[in-house]
Design a protein around this motif. Structure first.
Motif, PDB file in Angstrom:
ATOM      1  N   SER A  21       0.819  -1.206   0.000  1.00 36.44           N
ATOM      2  CA  SER A  21       0.000   0.000   0.000  1.00 36.44           C
ATOM      3  C   SER A  21       0.857   1.261   0.000  1.00 36.44           C
ATOM      4  O   SER A  21       0.575   2.204  -0.742  1.00 36.44           O
ATOM      5  CB  SER A  21      -0.922  -0.009   1.223  1.00 36.44           C
ATOM      6  OG  SER A  21      -1.691   1.160   1.266  1.00 36.44           O
ATOM      7  N   VAL A  22       1.899   1.291   0.803  1.00 38.13           N
ATOM      8  CA  VAL A  22       2.787   2.462   0.830  1.00 38.13           C
ATOM      9  C   VAL A  22       3.517   2.595  -0.496  1.00 38.13           C
ATOM     10  O   VAL A  22       3.674   3.701  -1.019  1.00 38.13           O
ATOM     11  CB  VAL A  22       3.766   2.366   2.019  1.00 38.13           C
ATOM     12  CG1 VAL A  22       4.862   3.411   1.916  1.00 38.13           C
ATOM     13  CG2 VAL A  22       3.024   2.509   3.333  1.00 38.13           C
ATOM     14  N   GLY A  23       3.952   1.492  -1.075  1.00 39.45           N
ATOM     15  CA  GLY A  23       4.626   1.537  -2.369  1.00 39.45           C
ATOM     16  C   GLY A  23       3.729   2.058  -3.482  1.00 39.45           C
ATOM     17  O   GLY A  23       4.139   2.899  -4.286  1.00 39.45           O
ATOM     18  N   LEU A  24       2.497   1.574  -3.512  1.00 36.85           N
ATOM     19  CA  LEU A  24       1.556   2.044  -4.534  1.00 36.85           C
ATOM     20  C   LEU A  24       1.194   3.512  -4.330  1.00 36.85           C
ATOM     21  O   LEU A  24       1.087   4.269  -5.296  1.00 36.85           O
ATOM     22  CB  LEU A  24       0.284   1.193  -4.517  1.00 36.85           C
ATOM     23  CG  LEU A  24       0.391  -0.198  -5.110  1.00 36.85           C
ATOM     24  CD1 LEU A  24      -0.922  -0.964  -4.914  1.00 36.85           C
ATOM     25  CD2 LEU A  24       0.740  -0.132  -6.583  1.00 36.85           C
ATOM     26  N   GLY A  25       1.004   3.899  -3.085  1.00 37.04           N
ATOM     27  CA  GLY A  25       0.696   5.301  -2.804  1.00 37.04           C
ATOM     28  C   GLY A  25       1.825   6.227  -3.197  1.00 37.04           C
ATOM     29  O   GLY A  25       1.600   7.295  -3.759  1.00 37.04           O
ATOM     30  N   SER A  26       3.047   5.815  -2.924  1.00 34.49           N
ATOM     31  CA  SER A  26       4.207   6.632  -3.293  1.00 34.49           C
ATOM     32  C   SER A  26       4.353   6.734  -4.809  1.00 34.49           C
ATOM     33  O   SER A  26       4.616   7.808  -5.343  1.00 34.49           O
ATOM     34  CB  SER A  26       5.480   6.036  -2.703  1.00 34.49           C
ATOM     35  OG  SER A  26       5.405   6.018  -1.314  1.00 34.49           O
ATOM     36  N   ALA A  27       4.184   5.616  -5.480  1.00 27.53           N
ATOM     37  CA  ALA A  27       4.296   5.624  -6.943  1.00 27.53           C
ATOM     38  C   ALA A  27       3.187   6.469  -7.575  1.00 27.53           C
ATOM     39  O   ALA A  27       3.432   7.215  -8.533  1.00 27.53           O
ATOM     40  CB  ALA A  27       4.231   4.205  -7.479  1.00 27.53           C
ATOM     41  N   LEU A  28       1.991   6.366  -7.038  1.00 34.47           N
ATOM     42  CA  LEU A  28       0.881   7.140  -7.573  1.00 34.47           C
ATOM     43  C   LEU A  28       1.089   8.634  -7.348  1.00 34.47           C
ATOM     44  O   LEU A  28       0.805   9.451  -8.225  1.00 34.47           O
ATOM     45  CB  LEU A  28      -0.437   6.684  -6.940  1.00 34.47           C
ATOM     46  CG  LEU A  28      -1.718   7.249  -7.517  1.00 34.47           C
ATOM     47  CD1 LEU A  28      -1.827   6.921  -8.996  1.00 34.47           C
ATOM     48  CD2 LEU A  28      -2.905   6.705  -6.766  1.00 34.47           C
ATOM     49  N   ALA A  29       1.609   9.003  -6.189  1.00 34.71           N
ATOM     50  CA  ALA A  29       1.892  10.416  -5.927  1.00 34.71           C
ATOM     51  C   ALA A  29       2.994  10.927  -6.849  1.00 34.71           C
ATOM     52  O   ALA A  29       2.974  12.088  -7.262  1.00 34.71           O
ATOM     53  CB  ALA A  29       2.296  10.601  -4.472  1.00 34.71           C
ATOM     54  N   PHE A  30       3.935  10.077  -7.173  1.00 30.65           N
ATOM     55  CA  PHE A  30       5.045  10.472  -8.042  1.00 30.65           C
ATOM     56  C   PHE A  30       4.566  10.747  -9.469  1.00 30.65           C
ATOM     57  O   PHE A  30       5.022  11.696 -10.111  1.00 30.65           O
ATOM     58  CB  PHE A  30       6.112   9.381  -8.034  1.00 30.65           C
ATOM     59  CG  PHE A  30       7.333   9.725  -8.820  1.00 30.65           C
ATOM     60  CD1 PHE A  30       8.240  10.659  -8.355  1.00 30.65           C
ATOM     61  CD2 PHE A  30       7.581   9.120 -10.041  1.00 30.65           C
ATOM     62  CE1 PHE A  30       9.375  10.977  -9.079  1.00 30.65           C
ATOM     63  CE2 PHE A  30       8.700   9.428 -10.773  1.00 30.65           C
ATOM     64  CZ  PHE A  30       9.606  10.364 -10.298  1.00 30.65           C
ATOM     65  N   VAL A  31       3.661   9.934  -9.991  1.00 29.21           N
ATOM     66  CA  VAL A  31       3.216  10.092 -11.376  1.00 29.21           C
ATOM     67  C   VAL A  31       1.962  10.953 -11.517  1.00 29.21           C
ATOM     68  O   VAL A  31       1.481  11.158 -12.625  1.00 29.21           O
ATOM     69  CB  VAL A  31       2.971   8.723 -12.063  1.00 29.21           C
ATOM     70  CG1 VAL A  31       4.226   7.899 -12.103  1.00 29.21           C
ATOM     71  CG2 VAL A  31       1.845   7.978 -11.412  1.00 29.21           C
ATOM     72  N   ALA A  32       1.444  11.477 -10.434  1.00 35.46           N
ATOM     73  CA  ALA A  32       0.203  12.258 -10.498  1.00 35.46           C
ATOM     74  C   ALA A  32       0.361  13.524 -11.330  1.00 35.46           C
ATOM     75  O   ALA A  32      -0.599  13.975 -11.957  1.00 35.46           O
ATOM     76  CB  ALA A  32      -0.263  12.619  -9.095  1.00 35.46           C
ATOM     77  N   ASN A  33       1.544  14.098 -11.364  1.00 39.14           N
ATOM     78  CA  ASN A  33       1.747  15.334 -12.124  1.00 39.14           C
ATOM     79  C   ASN A  33       1.726  15.112 -13.628  1.00 39.14           C
ATOM     80  O   ASN A  33       1.633  16.069 -14.387  1.00 39.14           O
ATOM     81  CB  ASN A  33       3.072  15.983 -11.720  1.00 39.14           C
ATOM     82  CG  ASN A  33       3.004  16.549 -10.329  1.00 39.14           C
ATOM     83  OD1 ASN A  33       1.937  16.920  -9.859  1.00 39.14           O
ATOM     84  ND2 ASN A  33       4.143  16.603  -9.669  1.00 39.14           N
TER      85      ASN A  33
END
Length: 53
Positions: A9-21
């Motif tokens: 969950s933390v890995g997916l959240g971090s990756a999603l925040a990274f590519v959100a822009n």
């Protein structure tokens, strides 16, 4: 099992925040979802911690 789920969950959240822009029309929605994943992941990690020690 909770520890592994929290890491995912933390890995997916971090990756999603990274590519959100990269998706300007959906940046706010993606960042909100990423934040929720991070909070859930850290909560799961906190609940699994007493069982690991």
């Amino acid at each position: 099992m909770l520890g592994a789920l929290s890491v995912v969950s933390v890995g997916l959240g971090s990756a999603l925040a990274f590519v959100a822009n990269r998706f300007p029309p959906r940046t706010e929605t993606l960042e909100t979802f990423a934040g929720a994943l991070l909070i859930v992941g850290l909560g799961l990690l906190g609940s699994a911690l007493p069982h690991l020690c």
